[in-house]
Enzyme design. Structure first.
Site, PDB file in Angstrom:
ATOM      1  N   ASP A  67       0.827  -1.206   0.000  1.00  0.00           N
ATOM      2  CA  ASP A  67       0.000   0.000   0.000  1.00  0.00           C
ATOM      3  C   ASP A  67       0.859   1.252   0.000  1.00  0.00           C
ATOM      4  O   ASP A  67       2.069   1.202   0.189  1.00  0.00           O
ATOM      5  CB  ASP A  67      -0.950   0.011   1.210  1.00  0.00           C
ATOM      6  CG  ASP A  67      -0.281  -0.467   2.497  1.00  0.00           C
ATOM      7  OD1 ASP A  67       0.934  -0.254   2.654  1.00  0.00           O
ATOM      8  OD2 ASP A  67      -0.959  -1.061   3.344  1.00  0.00           O
ATOM      9  N   ASN A 131      -7.530  -3.045  14.078  1.00  0.00           N
ATOM     10  CA  ASN A 131      -8.921  -3.340  13.701  1.00  0.00           C
ATOM     11  C   ASN A 131      -9.019  -4.564  12.790  1.00  0.00           C
ATOM     12  O   ASN A 131     -10.074  -4.833  12.215  1.00  0.00           O
ATOM     13  CB  ASN A 131      -9.578  -2.121  13.033  1.00  0.00           C
ATOM     14  CG  ASN A 131      -8.921  -1.733  11.708  1.00  0.00           C
ATOM     15  OD1 ASN A 131      -7.974  -2.385  11.265  1.00  0.00           O
ATOM     16  ND2 ASN A 131      -9.421  -0.685  11.080  1.00  0.00           N
ATOM     17  N   HIS A 133      -7.194  -5.031  10.005  1.00  0.00           N
ATOM     18  CA  HIS A 133      -6.919  -4.817   8.583  1.00  0.00           C
ATOM     19  C   HIS A 133      -5.589  -5.433   8.164  1.00  0.00           C
ATOM     20  O   HIS A 133      -4.670  -5.567   8.972  1.00  0.00           O
ATOM     21  CB  HIS A 133      -7.016  -3.327   8.198  1.00  0.00           C
ATOM     22  CG  HIS A 133      -5.879  -2.448   8.623  1.00  0.00           C
ATOM     23  ND1 HIS A 133      -6.039  -1.123   8.908  1.00  0.00           N
ATOM     24  CD2 HIS A 133      -4.546  -2.675   8.790  1.00  0.00           C
ATOM     25  CE1 HIS A 133      -4.875  -0.577   9.228  1.00  0.00           C
ATOM     26  NE2 HIS A 133      -3.954  -1.498   9.168  1.00  0.00           N
ATOM     27  N   GLU A 138      -9.601  -2.203   4.994  1.00  0.00           N
ATOM     28  CA  GLU A 138     -10.266  -1.911   6.258  1.00  0.00           C
ATOM     29  C   GLU A 138     -11.494  -2.817   6.442  1.00  0.00           C
ATOM     30  O   GLU A 138     -11.950  -3.461   5.487  1.00  0.00           O
ATOM     31  CB  GLU A 138     -10.699  -0.438   6.289  1.00  0.00           C
ATOM     32  CG  GLU A 138      -9.542   0.553   6.161  1.00  0.00           C
ATOM     33  CD  GLU A 138      -8.717   0.715   7.430  1.00  0.00           C
ATOM     34  OE1 GLU A 138      -8.704  -0.190   8.284  1.00  0.00           O
ATOM     35  OE2 GLU A 138      -8.062   1.771   7.570  1.00  0.00           O
TER      36      GLU A 138
END
Length: 242
Positions: A67, A131, A133, A138
């Site tokens: 990313d 979280n 990810h 996400e």
């Protein structure tokens, strides 16, 4: 799925680096997927040592990164291109034209096309967000997703604010490799450390497979190695310690 639990971060990093070294040695002209974030820094430091000792060469390797933030120039200290150059690429003999980041401009399918032309990713290194990810996929990311622009979750923006002067400076969007692309890698190495990751580790490895927990897709991967420190593994049933 192989899960290793290590007593500390240094041991985790050494084990992860030995795995990556062995895989590069097996396929020196392979396509390897790299991750950013604080967790892989120790792994990269160890790979640099292998290289300096003459035990590892990157001269035939091709790399793709998971990313990149949107809106930061490549030379910005918080861009992932800068991170990778600073922590690994600038210290080893990896040709500059062998390094690839997903880009927001143009057609993001060209990045997936590059991966396919190279015959797929041989080894994908992953960290894990608090979280759940992986990459910047996400919660809610489709399991069939490919490279695309995403909005960052508020929890991710908060987690990453520590790297910036103020939370307002954290980019709100990124371009990320998709979950389908990650799952297509022949081998996946997931590393996580610290108690703040223990809930995400448990939900990804032992919870239901759901797009609400993107990393839970990895339960279906045919060749997954998970390397954790004691704190990140604290919610898992006790098994092998190193």
């Amino acid at each position: 799925m192989v899960i290793e639990q290590h007593h500390d971060y240094a041991s985790l990093s050494r084990s992860a680096a030995a795995l990556v070294r062995d895989e590069i040695t097996k396929k020196p002209d392979g396509l390897f997927g790299f991750a950013t974030g604080s967790t892989p820094i120790g792994l990269y430091q160890q790979l640099i040592k292998y290289h300096q000792n003459g035990d590892l060469s990157f001269d035939q390797l091709t790399t793709v990164n998971l990313d990149e933030y949107i809106g930061l120039p490549e030379n910005h200290p918080q861009s992932y291109a800068y991170f990778m150059h600073h922590h690994l690429f600038g210290h080893v003999n990896l040709p500059k034209d062998s390094i690839h980041f997903p880009k927001p401009s143009g057609d993001s399918s060209t990045f997936d096309g590059l991966i396919q032309r190279k015959g797929g990713i041989d080894v994908q290194i992953l960290g894990l967000g608090s979280n759940g990810h992986i990459g910047f996929n996400e919660p809610g990311s489709p399991f069939n997703s490919r490279t695309r622009i995403v909005d960052l979750a508020s929890s991710t923006i908060r987690d990453n604010a520590r790297f910036f002067d103020q939370i307002e400076d954290v980019p709100r969007q990124a371009v990320t490799v998709g979950i389908h692309t990650i799952m297509s890698a022949r081998k996946v190495l997931l590393i996580a450390n610290g108690a703040e990751k223990s809930d995400a580790v448990y939900r990804c490895l032992k919870g239901p497979q759901t797009e609400d927990v993107p990393g839970s897709c990895l339960q279906s991967h045919p060749d997954l190695t998970v390397i954790l420190d004691h704190d990140a593994a604290s919610r898992l049933p006790a098994n092998g310690h190193h």
